[in-house]
Scaffold this motif. Structure first.
Motif: not given
Length: 343
Positions: A1-8, A211-213
């Motif tokens: 899963m890609g980067r997710q901002k902490r908006t929730l 790691k694992d990019p």
């Protein structure tokens, strides 16, 4: 899963006492006299992923940020009329007049009588913020339309001066009402969650994220960022915790070490939470909010070995950055000496 901002949401663990000595403790607990006398960073009372319920009034600087009546972010009270949060909590498509701030909140679905609601007058995003995911400068100052009076459940946190360092391994606490899993909201009555996390050195954090990019979603950690969490994951901030505080205790007072910014999923291995370092923007905050006092304090602990911190046999990220720097400096010196025929 890609980067997710902490908006929730947050996944928080048991809060443990961590007492550190301060070299200039008086700055950390200076009286704030506008809107009521209170000591910054001192509560009146003595589930982020993997976390636990907080107690009412335990984190009186924690603020709830709503858009159209729904929780979207956290924020931190620093002065009677000012908050600190993440810049990405205010995307350009969201009109400021549709935001509402609640202070003294504990259970969002079971509001108490001492809850205070305020509207926002203006939002000052740092000039380096670009509205891109993972942007540097992901910090914003929020001015309320009117000041709030300090109470037992509404108090400001202390702000670190630009020279304050929070050493590797220091245990701090992140708080919020965000998700308890990547796609699982905090259940009703939405009790404020808390999680104790150790500070991770930036070089180690960069190594973990390498790691694992995902080639299509690279992660860049800038120098205004800091990391906190665990290499094995499982405990972390999550969507909905963005903008909330990473609070670190030095002496008798809590300081705002970081602002929840971003992460790759929630609680994933080798993907600790990324925060904006408040100290990196202390001078900017002081310029915009002159009434705040900056605390020059020093934690009494030395940085810990991150091999011990992560309890791992993987040595990829355990080499001390200082040793690596010394190696390359020595190598460069030998090369120069060879060129000029001195060796």
């Amino acid at each position: 899963m890609g980067r997710q901002k902490r908006t929730l949401g947050l996944g928080l663990s048991l809060l443990l006492s961590c007492a550190f000595l301060s070299s200039s403790h008086s700055a950390a607990v200076e009286d704030v006299r506008t809107g009521g006398t209170a000591l910054c960073g001192v509560p009146s009372m003595g589930r982020i992923i993997g976390g636990m319920n907080a107690q009412r009034g335990q984190w009186p600087w924690q603020v709830n940020l709503n858009f159209d009546g729904h929780h979207v972010c956290g924020a931190t009270l620093i002065a009677p009329q000012w908050l600190v949060t993440a810049a990405h909590c205010f995307p350009p498509v969201n009109p400021i007049d549709r935001y509402e701030v609640t202070l003294g909140a504990f259970q969002l679905k079971n509001p108490s009588d001492d809850l205070v609601e305020k509207l926002i007058q203006e939002v000052l995003k740092h000039p380096e913020y670009t509205d891109d995911e993972g942007s540097k400068g992901d910090i914003a100052l929020v001015k309320l339309k009117e000041p709030v009076s300090y109470t037992r459940t509404i108090r400001p946190i202390c702000l670190p001066a630009s020279t304050v360092d929070f050493p590797r391994g220091m245990k701090c606490t992140v708080t919020g009402w965000g998700n308890i899993l990547t796609s699982t909201s905090l259940p009703s009555p939405m009790t404020l969650q808390q999680l104790e996390v150790p500070i991770i050195g930036l070089d180690t954090c960069k190594c973990l994220y390498s790691k694992d990019p995902d080639p299509e979603d690279p992660h860049v950690l800038h120098n205004d960022m800091m990391c906190a969490g665990f290499a094995e994951g499982k405990k972390d901030a999550c969507q909905g915790d963005s903008g909330g505080p990473l609070s670190c205790r030095i002496g008798d007072a809590w300081l705002l070490a970081g602002v929840v910014s971003w992460g790759d999923a929630c609680g994933a291995a080798n993907r600790p939470g990324v925060y904006i370092r408040t100290a990196a923007y202390a001078d900017w905050i002081k310029e915009k909010v002159p009434e705040v006092a900056l605390s020059n304090v020093v934690a009494s602990m030395e940085p810990v070995s991150e091999t011990d911190l992560f309890n791992t046999t993987d040595e990829e990220c355990s080499v001390a950055p200082g040793l690596l720097s010394a190696f390359w400096i020595l190598l460069a010196s030998l090369f120069v000496a060879y060129i000029f025929g001195t060796v």
